[in-house]
Scaffold this active site. Structure first.
Site, short mmCIF file in Angstrom:
data_model
loop_
_atom_site.label_atom_id
_atom_site.label_comp_id
_atom_site.label_asym_id
_atom_site.label_seq_id
_atom_site.Cartn_x
_atom_site.Cartn_y
_atom_site.Cartn_z
N ILE A 1 0.84 -1.21 0.00
CA ILE A 1 0.00 0.00 0.00
C ILE A 1 0.87 1.26 0.00
O ILE A 1 0.62 2.20 -0.76
CB ILE A 1 -0.97 -0.02 1.21
CG1 ILE A 1 -1.92 -1.22 1.09
CG2 ILE A 1 -1.75 1.29 1.30
CD1 ILE A 1 -2.76 -1.50 2.31
N ASP B 1 11.19 2.53 6.74
CA ASP B 1 10.72 1.14 6.82
C ASP B 1 11.85 0.36 7.50
O ASP B 1 13.00 0.79 7.48
CB ASP B 1 10.48 0.58 5.40
CG ASP B 1 9.64 -0.69 5.39
OD1 ASP B 1 8.50 -0.66 4.92
OD2 ASP B 1 10.14 -1.74 5.87
N GLU C 1 -12.62 -0.87 17.72
CA GLU C 1 -13.60 -0.74 16.64
C GLU C 1 -14.81 -1.61 16.95
O GLU C 1 -14.64 -2.69 17.49
CB GLU C 1 -12.98 -1.17 15.31
CG GLU C 1 -11.86 -0.24 14.87
CD GLU C 1 -11.27 -0.59 13.51
OE1 GLU C 1 -11.89 -1.37 12.76
OE2 GLU C 1 -10.19 -0.09 13.22
N HIS D 1 -13.29 2.41 8.97
CA HIS D 1 -12.49 1.29 8.46
C HIS D 1 -12.96 0.85 7.06
O HIS D 1 -13.38 -0.29 6.86
CB HIS D 1 -12.53 0.10 9.44
CG HIS D 1 -11.37 -0.83 9.25
ND1 HIS D 1 -10.81 -1.55 10.27
CD2 HIS D 1 -10.65 -1.17 8.15
CE1 HIS D 1 -9.81 -2.29 9.81
NE2 HIS D 1 -9.70 -2.07 8.52
P1 NAD Z 1 2.88 -4.90 3.58
O1 NAD Z 1 3.24 -6.06 4.41
O2 NAD Z 1 2.95 -5.01 2.10
O3 NAD Z 1 3.77 -3.62 4.00
C1 NAD Z 1 4.03 -3.30 5.32
C2 NAD Z 1 5.38 -2.61 5.39
O4 NAD Z 1 5.60 -2.21 6.75
C3 NAD Z 1 6.56 -3.53 5.00
O5 NAD Z 1 7.37 -2.88 4.04
C4 NAD Z 1 7.30 -3.75 6.31
O6 NAD Z 1 8.69 -3.91 6.15
C5 NAD Z 1 6.97 -2.46 7.06
N1 NAD Z 1 7.13 -2.57 8.49
C6 NAD Z 1 6.82 -3.62 9.30
N2 NAD Z 1 7.15 -3.34 10.57
C7 NAD Z 1 7.69 -2.11 10.57
C8 NAD Z 1 8.24 -1.27 11.57
N3 NAD Z 1 8.31 -1.67 12.85
N4 NAD Z 1 8.70 -0.06 11.21
C9 NAD Z 1 8.65 0.35 9.92
N5 NAD Z 1 8.15 -0.41 8.92
C10 NAD Z 1 7.68 -1.61 9.25
O7 NAD Z 1 1.41 -4.46 4.04
P2 NAD Z 1 0.30 -3.67 3.20
O8 NAD Z 1 -0.52 -4.64 2.45
O9 NAD Z 1 0.96 -2.55 2.49
O10 NAD Z 1 -0.61 -3.13 4.41
C11 NAD Z 1 -0.16 -2.05 5.23
C12 NAD Z 1 -1.13 -1.83 6.36
O11 NAD Z 1 -2.43 -1.48 5.87
C13 NAD Z 1 -1.36 -3.06 7.26
O12 NAD Z 1 -1.44 -2.64 8.61
C14 NAD Z 1 -2.72 -3.55 6.84
O13 NAD Z 1 -3.36 -4.28 7.86
C15 NAD Z 1 -3.40 -2.23 6.56
N6 NAD Z 1 -4.64 -2.33 5.78
C16 NAD Z 1 -5.67 -1.50 6.11
C17 NAD Z 1 -6.85 -1.58 5.40
C18 NAD Z 1 -8.01 -0.68 5.74
O14 NAD Z 1 -9.14 -1.08 5.51
N7 NAD Z 1 -7.78 0.52 6.21
C19 NAD Z 1 -6.99 -2.51 4.36
C20 NAD Z 1 -5.90 -3.30 4.01
C21 NAD Z 1 -4.72 -3.21 4.75
#
Ligand code: NAD
Length: 305
Positions: free
Chosen positions: A151, A170, A261, A279
């Site tokens: 994302i 990251d 939530e 959400h």
């Molecule tokens: P992803 O796994 O592709 O990317 C997450 C990134 O965070 C990775 O690059 C990872 O290295 C980094 N990361 C992990 N721990 C870290 C830390 N301590 N410090 C810095 N970086 C760190 O995940 P994604 O698919 O891009 O999803 C990102 C977020 O969005 C997740 O929390 C997911 O649950 C959330 N999400 C929210 C919704 C919504 O409805 N709002 C929907 C889908 C996903």
């Protein structure tokens, strides 16, 4: 016949795909969650979104269960370790909704910068707050992306199209060619928050990231900056955020996710400079269709192979 229980609604295309593969689809979407346990005894797979909690009680009742499919990303509603200890595969659709969440993020940035929700609320009350709605442009500002995964990268691309400079933090730094391709620069967290006009969170909720955005980080953020959280509730300390918004340290914030939530009561409701959505990051026609089809394909593959 191999049976798949659908516990939360998924797209019709996903259902049809399961049937086309010769699987029996059992619709459990209208079964009250506390009664679900009574309906899972002969299921080979269950498919959930975020509403159904798949804990030990459900897993123990599902004697034939081989697969738990989550149409979506987060697995926080599933006891993954326990399922795995029973030899049950847990799968999700991490790519299906990235674009939907990225687009919402851009929408939230704009909503805060241009006071869109505030203007809408005020007009309905009979006022015409044109002067109070003077906003700021995205163009020329610095976006700090924390978590440059699926994302975060989509957000970065879209922000670049708006003329923003994009910096990121990251735990894993991207290879140089990918940084160049995306047009993003790596920075340590403290540097990022002190420079960014907008900080947007795109990392998972873990032990390390719980309250990552706390009082001390908020204090280090640039005066008049903006915080966006469409990742997971709990990454932001909402009490500390309230203080930062009320004091004027932050220009504004937008949250799609919360520590608890559904969000029924919050001090944040008092503030005009915060945009709150329920959400809805993944909640688009296209995202849900993709998630339904992908999870159906993956579940069928595991059950039939
Ligand atoms: P992803 O796994 O592709 O990317 C997450 C990134 O965070 C990775 O690059 C990872 O290295 C980094 N990361 C992990 N721990 C870290 C830390 N301590 N410090 C810095 N970086 C760190 O995940 P994604 O698919 O891009 O999803 C990102 C977020 O969005 C997740 O929390 C997911 O649950 C959330 N999400 C929210 C919704 C919504 O409805 N709002 C929907 C889908 C996903």
């Amino acid at each position: 016949m191999v049976k798949v229980g659908i516990c939360d609604p998924i797209s019709e295309e996903g259902i049809q795909l399961l049937k086309a593969k010769g699987l029996e689809v059992v619709d459990l979407t209208s079964v009250p969650k506390e009664k679900l346990q009574e309906h899972v005894g002969d299921l080979d797979a269950i498919v959930v979104r975020s509403a159904t909690k798949v804990r030990k009680d459900i897993i123990d009742s599902a004697k034939k269960l081989k697969v738990i499919g989550r149409a979506g990303v987060g697995l926080d509603n599933i006891d993954v370790d326990y399922a795995k200890s029973k030899g049950i595969a847990v799968i999700n659709t991490p790519d299906a909704t990235s674009i939907s969440v990225a687009e919402l993020t851009i929408g939230l940035i704009l909503a805060v910068m241009r006071k869109i929700s505030f203007g809408d609320r005020e007009i309905r009350k009979g006022s015409w707050p044109k002067k109070k709605c003077k906003g700021i442009e995205m163009y020329g500002k610095v976006l700090g992306v924390i978590g440059i995964g699926r994302i975060g990268r989509e957000v970065a691309k879209r922000a670049r199209a708006f003329g923003m400079r994009v910096i990121y933090y990251d735990i894993y730094r991207l290879p140089q060619n990918m940084e160049e391709e995306l047009g993003v620069e790596y920075m340590e967290l403290d540097d990022l928050v002190s420079i960014a006009d907008v900080v947007s969170l795109h990392l998972p909720l873990t032990e390390e990231t719980r309250h990552l955005i706390d009082k001390s980080i908020l204090e280090k953020m640039k005066e008049g900056s903006i915080l966006i959280n469409a990742a997971r509730g709990g990454i932001v300390d909402e009490d500390a955020l309230y203080e930062a918004l009320q004091s004027g340290k932050l220009y504004g914030a937008a949250l799609d996710v919360y520590e608890v939530e559904p969000l029924k009561e919050s001090k944040l409701f008092e503030l005009d400079n915060v945009v709150l959505t329920p959400h809805i990051g993944a909640q688009t026609r296209e995202g849900q269709r993709r998630a339904g089809v992908e999870i159906a394909k993956k579940v069928a593959e595991l059950l039939i192979s």
